[in-house]
Structure formats: structure tokens, C-alpha cells
Write a protein that holds these residues in place. Sequence first.
Motif, PDB file in Angstrom:
ATOM      1  N   VAL A 190       0.877  -1.188  -0.068  1.00 15.12           N
ATOM      2  CA  VAL A 190      -0.142   0.100  -0.054  1.00 15.12           C
ATOM      3  C   VAL A 190       0.837   1.395  -0.059  1.00 15.12           C
ATOM      4  O   VAL A 190       0.597   2.142  -0.670  1.00 15.12           O
ATOM      5  N   THR A 191       1.839   1.320   0.705  1.00 16.51           N
ATOM      6  CA  THR A 191       2.622   2.488   0.927  1.00 16.51           C
ATOM      7  C   THR A 191       3.586   2.735  -0.132  1.00 16.51           C
ATOM      8  O   THR A 191       4.264   3.817  -0.478  1.00 16.51           O
ATOM      9  N   SER A 192       3.749   1.584  -1.031  1.00 12.12           N
ATOM     10  CA  SER A 192       4.615   1.901  -2.424  1.00 12.12           C
ATOM     11  C   SER A 192       3.916   2.125  -3.577  1.00 12.12           C
ATOM     12  O   SER A 192       4.263   2.396  -4.783  1.00 12.12           O
ATOM     13  N   SER A 193       2.438   1.958  -3.239  1.00 21.23           N
ATOM     14  CA  SER A 193       1.427   2.246  -4.362  1.00 21.23           C
ATOM     15  C   SER A 193       1.227   3.685  -4.668  1.00 21.23           C
ATOM     16  O   SER A 193       1.509   4.444  -3.614  1.00 21.23           O
ATOM     17  N   PRO A 194       0.775   4.368  -5.627  1.00 25.07           N
ATOM     18  CA  PRO A 194       0.490   5.788  -5.795  1.00 25.07           C
ATOM     19  C   PRO A 194      -0.555   6.068  -4.741  1.00 25.07           C
ATOM     20  O   PRO A 194      -1.427   5.428  -4.520  1.00 25.07           O
ATOM     21  N   MET A 195      -0.269   7.102  -4.088  1.00 25.08           N
ATOM     22  CA  MET A 195      -1.229   7.659  -3.208  1.00 25.08           C
ATOM     23  C   MET A 195      -1.699   8.997  -3.558  1.00 25.08           C
ATOM     24  O   MET A 195      -1.399   9.998  -3.009  1.00 25.08           O
ATOM     25  N   LEU A 196      -2.979   9.094  -4.502  1.00 20.67           N
ATOM     26  CA  LEU A 196      -3.106  10.353  -4.863  1.00 20.67           C
ATOM     27  C   LEU A 196      -4.009  11.095  -4.005  1.00 20.67           C
ATOM     28  O   LEU A 196      -4.710  10.556  -3.091  1.00 20.67           O
ATOM     29  N   ARG A 197      -4.236  12.254  -4.081  1.00 20.70           N
ATOM     30  CA  ARG A 197      -5.009  13.089  -3.030  1.00 20.70           C
ATOM     31  C   ARG A 197      -6.441  13.182  -3.478  1.00 20.70           C
ATOM     32  O   ARG A 197      -6.797  13.641  -4.673  1.00 20.70           O
ATOM     33  N   ARG A 198      -7.362  12.600  -2.827  1.00 24.33           N
ATOM     34  CA  ARG A 198      -8.790  12.539  -3.077  1.00 24.33           C
ATOM     35  C   ARG A 198      -9.528  13.527  -2.601  1.00 24.33           C
ATOM     36  O   ARG A 198     -10.365  13.987  -3.327  1.00 24.33           O
ATOM     37  N   THR A 199      -9.184  13.923  -1.531  1.00 30.46           N
ATOM     38  CA  THR A 199      -9.950  15.382  -0.790  1.00 30.46           C
ATOM     39  C   THR A 199      -8.901  15.825   0.027  1.00 30.46           C
ATOM     40  O   THR A 199      -7.640  15.725  -0.216  1.00 30.46           O
ATOM     41  N   THR A 200      -9.225  17.098   0.467  1.00 38.13           N
ATOM     42  CA  THR A 200      -8.249  18.008   1.329  1.00 38.13           C
ATOM     43  C   THR A 200      -7.661  16.930   2.503  1.00 38.13           C
ATOM     44  O   THR A 200      -6.697  17.620   3.232  1.00 38.13           O
ATOM     45  N   ASN A 201      -8.247  15.836   2.838  1.00 40.69           N
ATOM     46  CA  ASN A 201      -8.092  15.391   4.132  1.00 40.69           C
ATOM     47  C   ASN A 201      -7.186  13.964   3.833  1.00 40.69           C
ATOM     48  O   ASN A 201      -6.744  13.230   4.762  1.00 40.69           O
ATOM     49  N   THR A 202      -7.082  13.419   2.448  1.00 41.60           N
ATOM     50  CA  THR A 202      -6.388  12.381   2.245  1.00 41.60           C
ATOM     51  C   THR A 202      -4.965  12.336   2.687  1.00 41.60           C
ATOM     52  O   THR A 202      -4.219  13.522   2.486  1.00 41.60           O
ATOM     53  N   ILE A 203      -4.411  11.378   3.149  1.00 39.46           N
ATOM     54  CA  ILE A 203      -3.070  11.205   3.530  1.00 39.46           C
ATOM     55  C   ILE A 203      -2.253  10.529   2.409  1.00 39.46           C
ATOM     56  O   ILE A 203      -2.723   9.700   1.659  1.00 39.46           O
ATOM     57  N   THR A 204      -1.499  11.492   1.739  1.00 34.17           N
ATOM     58  CA  THR A 204      -0.466  10.975   0.729  1.00 34.17           C
ATOM     59  C   THR A 204       0.800  10.977   0.662  1.00 34.17           C
ATOM     60  O   THR A 204       1.691  10.440   0.082  1.00 34.17           O
ATOM     61  N   ASP A 205       1.111  10.785   2.007  1.00 32.18           N
ATOM     62  CA  ASP A 205       2.561  10.727   2.554  1.00 32.18           C
ATOM     63  C   ASP A 205       2.814   9.416   3.218  1.00 32.18           C
ATOM     64  O   ASP A 205       2.205   9.064   4.116  1.00 32.18           O
ATOM     65  N   PRO A 206       3.767   8.701   2.572  1.00 31.41           N
ATOM     66  CA  PRO A 206       3.781   7.190   2.820  1.00 31.41           C
ATOM     67  C   PRO A 206       4.247   7.214   4.381  1.00 31.41           C
ATOM     68  O   PRO A 206       3.729   6.134   5.144  1.00 31.41           O
TER      69      PRO A 206
END
Length: 288
Positions: A190-206
Motif C-alpha cells: 500500500v505505501t509503495s503504491s500511488p497515493m493520490l489526493r482524493r480530498t483535502t483530508n487524504t493522507i498522501t505521505d507514506p
Amino acid sequence: MTSSLTQCTSILPMESVVDSMDEYISSMEVDHVGTDVRLRPERTVMGRVAAIMGAFNGKQQVLGLGDLSESTGLPKSTLHRLADQLCQVGWIERDPDGYRIGIRMFELGSLAVEGNQLYEAAIPHLQALAAKTGMSTQLGILDQSEVVYLERIAVGAVRLPTRRGGRNPAYCTALGKAMTAFDDDAIRTVTSSPMLRRTTNTITDPAALRTELSQVRRVGIAFDRGEIYQDFVCVSAPIRSSGNVIGAVSVTAPAGRMRWGIATEAVRSTAAAIWNATHRLGGASTRL
């Protein structure tokens, strides 16, 4: 041999011959260590069929050839031929604007979910959870870096943005975090997959996600604070004992209507009840 090939190809339109030869050549992957010649999965017929079916992800009910070509990277001539064959077996259906999922796939999907022991054990508990909290409930399993929704029970007039059989990224969902936190391999995936920002609250930093997953592991509860859908929040608990997680259950509500304390205790006890029920059925399978 050359004469036979000439006779065979002479009865086919040249465009079809070229297209078929291009497909065959591009499908070959040579193992330079030896003499093995293998088909790359994305270039096999089944790989291409999987790509076509995967394009129907719920965002659009009907897809045209252009949409399918953009999603799969396949030429329209190839798509047209495969789509015709998929229509013949009922996996997709023709629509004035393109193609849609066929009724046969709905039938097969229903059989897959309803034959799942986790699903069968969880249904009465999901219904009881919805009645107790007055909020919508969901059941999910983890597939690589995504959550697959086995079931969802909506309450009242609330229209959930998820669907049965749908998928969402694990990193920004309570269900996903509840399951990922207890599986070291899943954390890495999960932490090595893309973490795109979905909302202003999305955690995007692994690193920030790993910190949150550590907290989930300590308390056994995961939260989605409007991280995938701005207007919805969620509380989830993993379905597990001392071993691996076999799924997760959640309560979802519009942001202003979530009763965090009630939801936390309710999902915790429901997850334990589902775990016990699966073992009364002889053990759970999370295979779709």
C-alpha cells in the motif's frame, strides 16, 4: 509453406492480416537466457479480455470503443473483434453508445460473493449493526492495495458512493487501513503504491500513513475522516483474532451525522461476532 500461407492470407482482408500479425509479434517475449519464448500476460487473449472487463470500473455504465481503447491501450480493430466475442457469451452487451456489462457477469459475480463464507457469516451482523447505529454498514476484503466491497447496507435516504463488488484504494479508506495495519506485506504494498489526493483530508505521505497504521494496530480501530469522499466519514474494525485479518467491517455516515463513540464500539463488537460466526461455518475464505 509459403504457397499455403499465401493461399490463406489471400482470402482475408489485408487490414485483418496485418493486425493479426502485429498482435502476434507484439505478444512475443523472448527469454534471452535460453530459447524460451513466452507470451506477456497483457498481450495474451485472456490478458486483453481482462483489460477490457477491467475498464468497466463503475465510473461509467457505458463505454464506447474510444473509451475502451484509451483505458486498455488496445487498437480499436482488436477491441471491436473481442467485444463482439464477449457479447456472444453475455459478458458485455451492446448499447446505442457502446457497450455495458452483461447480465451474465452479474450472475457470475453474485454467485462468487454469495458463496463466500465470510459474506454468509457477516450478513446478519451487518444488518444488526445498521439497525443498532442507524448508519450504513460495509464489509470488505483486501486485494493488493485495494479494498473490494463484498456488501453494503444503506440506511435511510443516504446514497453511498460505494457499490457491492466495487473497489477503492486502501490508503484512504477506513476498511483498507483496518486490514492493512495487521499485515506487513500489505503495508509495503500500500505505501509503495500511488497515493493520490482524493480530498483535502487524504493522507498522501507514506511515512504519515505508516504512523497512522501503527496507531490502528495498537487500538484495533481505523478511521476515514473524509479522506476518499469529502462528505462521508467512516469507522472500521478488522475481522481477526490472533492471526491474519480476513476482512473488515465499517460504519459510514455523512460527516455531520457520525456518532464516533457509538460507531467505534459497535464495529469492534460486530467484527468479533463475524469472526466467531465464520469459524462456526468452518473457517472463512476471502476468495472472491
